[in-house]
Design a protein around this motif. Structure first.
Motif, PDB file in Angstrom:
ATOM      1  N   THR A 326       0.861  -1.055  -0.061  1.00 38.21           N
ATOM      2  CA  THR A 326       0.060  -0.093  -0.106  1.00 38.21           C
ATOM      3  C   THR A 326       0.810   1.268   0.142  1.00 38.21           C
ATOM      4  N   LEU A 327       0.249   2.433  -0.326  1.00 39.72           N
ATOM      5  CA  LEU A 327       1.042   3.687   0.019  1.00 39.72           C
ATOM      6  C   LEU A 327       1.284   3.897   1.444  1.00 39.72           C
ATOM      7  N   ASN A 328       2.308   4.483   1.769  1.00 42.66           N
ATOM      8  CA  ASN A 328       2.757   4.597   3.443  1.00 42.66           C
ATOM      9  C   ASN A 328       1.576   5.212   3.992  1.00 42.66           C
ATOM     10  N   PRO A 329       0.868   4.611   5.005  1.00 41.89           N
ATOM     11  CA  PRO A 329      -0.125   5.192   5.713  1.00 41.89           C
ATOM     12  C   PRO A 329       0.265   6.452   6.563  1.00 41.89           C
ATOM     13  N   GLU A 330       1.580   6.430   6.940  1.00 40.72           N
ATOM     14  CA  GLU A 330       1.854   7.629   7.673  1.00 40.72           C
ATOM     15  C   GLU A 330       2.001   8.948   6.982  1.00 40.72           C
ATOM     16  N   LEU A 331       1.851   8.855   5.878  1.00 38.11           N
ATOM     17  CA  LEU A 331       1.954  10.002   4.916  1.00 38.11           C
ATOM     18  C   LEU A 331       0.605  10.309   4.339  1.00 38.11           C
ATOM     19  N   LEU A 332      -0.523   9.507   5.063  1.00 33.05           N
ATOM     20  CA  LEU A 332      -1.821   9.803   4.298  1.00 33.05           C
ATOM     21  C   LEU A 332      -2.802  10.667   5.487  1.00 33.05           C
ATOM     22  N   ARG A 333      -3.553  11.017   4.620  1.00 28.86           N
ATOM     23  CA  ARG A 333      -4.749  11.695   5.638  1.00 28.86           C
ATOM     24  C   ARG A 333      -6.059  11.523   5.261  1.00 28.86           C
ATOM     25  N   TYR A 334      -6.876  11.207   6.292  1.00 31.22           N
ATOM     26  CA  TYR A 334      -8.386  10.945   6.065  1.00 31.22           C
ATOM     27  C   TYR A 334      -9.137  11.889   7.002  1.00 31.22           C
ATOM     28  N   GLU A 335     -10.403  12.250   6.302  1.00 37.29           N
ATOM     29  CA  GLU A 335     -11.312  13.118   7.169  1.00 37.29           C
ATOM     30  C   GLU A 335     -12.540  12.670   6.755  1.00 37.29           C
ATOM     31  N   LEU A 336     -13.466  13.041   7.726  1.00 35.84           N
ATOM     32  CA  LEU A 336     -14.835  12.846   7.656  1.00 35.84           C
ATOM     33  C   LEU A 336     -15.565  13.793   6.687  1.00 35.84           C
ATOM     34  N   HIS A 337     -16.157  13.424   5.552  1.00 39.15           N
ATOM     35  CA  HIS A 337     -16.755  14.379   4.430  1.00 39.15           C
ATOM     36  C   HIS A 337     -18.217  13.869   4.035  1.00 39.15           C
ATOM     37  N   ARG A 338     -19.011  14.653   3.633  1.00 37.88           N
ATOM     38  CA  ARG A 338     -20.220  14.188   2.977  1.00 37.88           C
ATOM     39  C   ARG A 338     -19.736  14.074   1.362  1.00 37.88           C
ATOM     40  N   VAL A 339     -20.262  13.004   1.012  1.00 41.06           N
ATOM     41  CA  VAL A 339     -20.040  12.482  -0.280  1.00 41.06           C
ATOM     42  C   VAL A 339     -21.150  11.873  -0.926  1.00 41.06           C
ATOM     43  N   TRP A 340     -21.510  12.248  -2.439  1.00 40.09           N
ATOM     44  CA  TRP A 340     -22.437  11.751  -3.263  1.00 40.09           C
ATOM     45  C   TRP A 340     -22.166  10.230  -3.482  1.00 40.09           C
ATOM     46  N   VAL A 341     -22.844   9.217  -3.325  1.00 43.00           N
ATOM     47  CA  VAL A 341     -22.365   7.824  -3.627  1.00 43.00           C
ATOM     48  C   VAL A 341     -23.361   7.571  -4.950  1.00 43.00           C
ATOM     49  N   VAL A 342     -22.605   6.979  -6.058  1.00 44.81           N
ATOM     50  CA  VAL A 342     -23.174   6.851  -7.426  1.00 44.81           C
ATOM     51  C   VAL A 342     -22.836   5.132  -7.552  1.00 44.81           C
ATOM     52  N   GLU A 343     -23.722   4.359  -8.036  1.00 43.95           N
ATOM     53  CA  GLU A 343     -23.402   3.317  -8.226  1.00 43.95           C
ATOM     54  C   GLU A 343     -23.745   2.791  -9.909  1.00 43.95           C
ATOM     55  N   ALA A 344     -22.682   2.130 -10.522  1.00 40.41           N
ATOM     56  CA  ALA A 344     -22.493   2.138 -11.547  1.00 40.41           C
ATOM     57  C   ALA A 344     -22.620   0.467 -12.129  1.00 40.41           C
ATOM     58  N   THR A 345     -23.675  -0.324 -12.645  1.00 41.74           N
ATOM     59  CA  THR A 345     -23.774  -1.501 -12.992  1.00 41.74           C
ATOM     60  C   THR A 345     -23.668  -1.705 -14.480  1.00 41.74           C
ATOM     61  N   LEU A 346     -22.752  -2.649 -15.006  1.00 43.22           N
ATOM     62  CA  LEU A 346     -22.646  -2.953 -16.232  1.00 43.22           C
ATOM     63  C   LEU A 346     -23.787  -3.314 -16.843  1.00 43.22           C
ATOM     64  N   ARG A 347     -23.933  -2.842 -18.090  1.00 40.21           N
ATOM     65  CA  ARG A 347     -25.351  -3.185 -18.859  1.00 40.21           C
ATOM     66  C   ARG A 347     -25.157  -4.388 -19.555  1.00 40.21           C
ATOM     67  N   THR A 348     -26.366  -5.243 -19.690  1.00 33.26           N
ATOM     68  CA  THR A 348     -26.327  -6.599 -20.314  1.00 33.26           C
ATOM     69  C   THR A 348     -25.522  -6.201 -21.917  1.00 33.26           C
ATOM     70  N   GLY A 349     -24.996  -7.106 -22.095  1.00 31.74           N
ATOM     71  CA  GLY A 349     -24.132  -7.092 -23.604  1.00 31.74           C
ATOM     72  C   GLY A 349     -22.719  -6.607 -23.658  1.00 31.74           C
ATOM     73  N   PHE A 350     -22.328  -5.968 -22.619  1.00 32.33           N
ATOM     74  CA  PHE A 350     -20.904  -5.421 -22.508  1.00 32.33           C
ATOM     75  C   PHE A 350     -20.005  -6.310 -21.287  1.00 32.33           C
ATOM     76  N   THR A 351     -18.946  -6.321 -21.626  1.00 32.00           N
ATOM     77  CA  THR A 351     -17.845  -7.014 -20.668  1.00 32.00           C
ATOM     78  C   THR A 351     -16.995  -5.885 -20.253  1.00 32.00           C
ATOM     79  N   HIS A 352     -16.513  -6.138 -18.783  1.00 30.54           N
ATOM     80  CA  HIS A 352     -15.553  -5.172 -18.325  1.00 30.54           C
ATOM     81  C   HIS A 352     -15.330  -5.762 -17.020  1.00 30.54           C
ATOM     82  N   PRO A 353     -13.655  -5.760 -16.712  1.00 33.91           N
ATOM     83  CA  PRO A 353     -13.540  -6.503 -15.289  1.00 33.91           C
ATOM     84  C   PRO A 353     -14.240  -5.839 -14.089  1.00 33.91           C
ATOM     85  N   TYR A 354     -14.618  -4.548 -14.189  1.00 28.31           N
ATOM     86  CA  TYR A 354     -15.455  -3.930 -13.104  1.00 28.31           C
ATOM     87  C   TYR A 354     -17.087  -4.125 -13.426  1.00 28.31           C
TER      88      TYR A 354
END
Length: 445
Positions: A326-354
């Motif tokens: 991983t990245l060095n956790p001692e160099l990272l900063r996390y905070e509590l924020h409001r975020v919009w949550v968006v979910e994307a689902t692959l449509r039928t007929g397409f391929t993707h690792p995700y």
């Protein structure tokens, strides 16, 4: 829990044209909402403060510097690790929780929330105008009635929200020299690239009639290691990539030829990433949205990478940042924020690792801060993170580092390492003519 919103829609083949918000809703921008559409007020318990306009640069800052940390005196509020993960899991992306579970030495340092995101006044003004005129067209693959600012500051569906990220302000043009790292089997291999970006949509003076379906131009030249030096790429990126395909050309010093790439979009693999990164994970997500159904799930208060100045500072050796897992956790900063949550689902007929992606978009900037990645069996297989700072001289709020963790094999990809390089030049003189196949060939000579 998810906050209720007025409309929850899923993109479909016959995308309805939705009316832009009315004048009374647009008038909230700059009032109870920030100019880009976030809630100006803090949360009920005071752990998220009110937005007051961004951040004031430290007195020591001068343009051209790596940006000093305006919050260097902050002490961590608490630490999240494997031992107390259950206590905090509800506020973590699933992929981040998986990293904490897998690697006992990995942890989050959680700091006071600082709402430091800001943009130029002209972006705020354009956003307010867009709110009353922007609309999705071509089944959501394009937009009309918008330029320069956020197109949908009061989003009504997931596709509008993801367009806000794609089109959020990143400057007018940029010259940057930085490194990417491919970490396989715990060993990092670095590639140094000299990069230029010319943004069209966000440019000063840009009006709706001037876009000509153009989003940006991009190019890079590899300068290290020696075996790849001289390899170059240029991209011409349209807004509606279903109407007009993204164009990309690559120069290889081995045969001294410029070749048109058949595809550099969706799930095609990014060059020089050892197969760890698809084309559409740059900037957390880019390109046409047509292969996914998009659902807006509302807002959540989440622990997110934010104000990542510590990992941005000049002179830090890259091996001190990029650790074997991983990245060095001692160099990272996390905070509590409001975020919009968006979910994307692959449509039928397409391929993707995700086959499914869950995006967490910062309400103050529309920058995607994290993405959970799932395969077609619903298994969590990856995590993306963007570690953002405020670039004072623009101003803009954007990532200084991006990561993509592969949870099955433990390999990961990092982009944006610039600690040993000059800071980005946001005033470089560029034009679209600098991003043609001919220009690529000239630059190789």
């Amino acid at each position: 829990m998810y906050v209720k919103i007025a409309v929850l829609l899923t993109a479909c083949a016959s995308w309805p044209v939705l009316a832009a918000v009315d004048a009374s809703q647009a008038a909230r921008l700059g009032q109870d909402l920030t100019p880009l559409g976030a809630e100006r007020a803090g949360n009920a318990d005071g752990t998220i403060p009110a937005w007051t306009g961004g951040v004031t640069p430290p007195a020591s800052y001068q343009p051209g510097m790596h940006h000093p940390d305006p919050f260097a005196d902050d002490a961590p509020l608490y630490r999240v690790d494997k031992n107390n993960l259950a206590e905090h899991a509800a506020r973590l992306p699933e992929g981040l929780a998986a990293l904490l579970e897998r690697y006992p030495d990995f942890h989050l340092r959680v700091f006071p929330t600082r709402r430091s995101a800001a943009a130029p006044q002209r972006i705020y003004e354009a956003t307010r105008a867009n709110a009353q005129s922007a609309e999705l067209i071509a089944n959501g693959n394009g937009i009309q009635g918008a330029a320069a600012g956020i197109p949908f500051p009061l989003p009504q569906n997931g596709m509008e929200a993801i367009w806000n990220h794609v089109l959020h302000y990143k400057g007018d043009q940029t010259h940057m020299i930085n490194h990417q790292a491919v970490v396989i089997g715990g060993r990092a291999n670095y590639i140094k690239r000299d990069r230029h970006v010319y943004y069209v949509y966000n440019r000063e003076g840009m009006e709706q009639g001037d876009l000509n379906n153009t989003l940006l131009y991009y190019k890079y030249r590899v300068t290290a290691p020696a075996k790849l030096a001289g390899t170059s790429l240029v991209v011409q990126d349209p807004m509606d990539q279903v109407l007009t395909t993204r164009k990309a050309w690559r120069y290889s010093p081995g045969d001294r030829r410029v070749r048109r790439l058949p595809s550099l979009a969706y799930d095609s693999v990014q060059p020089d990433t050892s197969g760890l990164a698809t084309a559409d994970v740059v900037d957390s997500f880019n390109g046409a949205p047509d292969r996914y159904d998009w659902q807006l799930l509302g807002k959540r208060e989440m622990l997110m990478p934010y104000n990542s100045y510590a990992v941005h500072q000049q002179g830090i050796p890259y091996d001190d940042i990029v650790l074997p897992r991983t990245l060095n956790p001692e160099l990272l900063r996390y905070e509590l924020h409001r975020v919009w949550v968006v979910e994307a689902t692959l449509r039928t007929g397409f391929t993707h690792p995700y086959a499914k992606r869950r995006f967490y978009l910062d309400e103050d900037s529309w920058q995607i801060l994290a993405v959970d990645l799932f395969d077609d069996g619903g298994q969590l297989i990856g995590l993306q993170e963007s570690h953002p700072i405020s670039y004072y001289e623009v101003p803009m709020f954007n990532s200084t580092l991006e990561t993509l963790y592969h949870l099955k094999d433990g390999n990961y990809f990092v982009d944006g390492l610039d600690n040993g390089e000059p800071m980005y030049d946001f005033g470089v003189r560029l034009s679209p003519h600098d991003f043609s196949p001919q220009a690529l060939r000239r630059g190789a000579n």
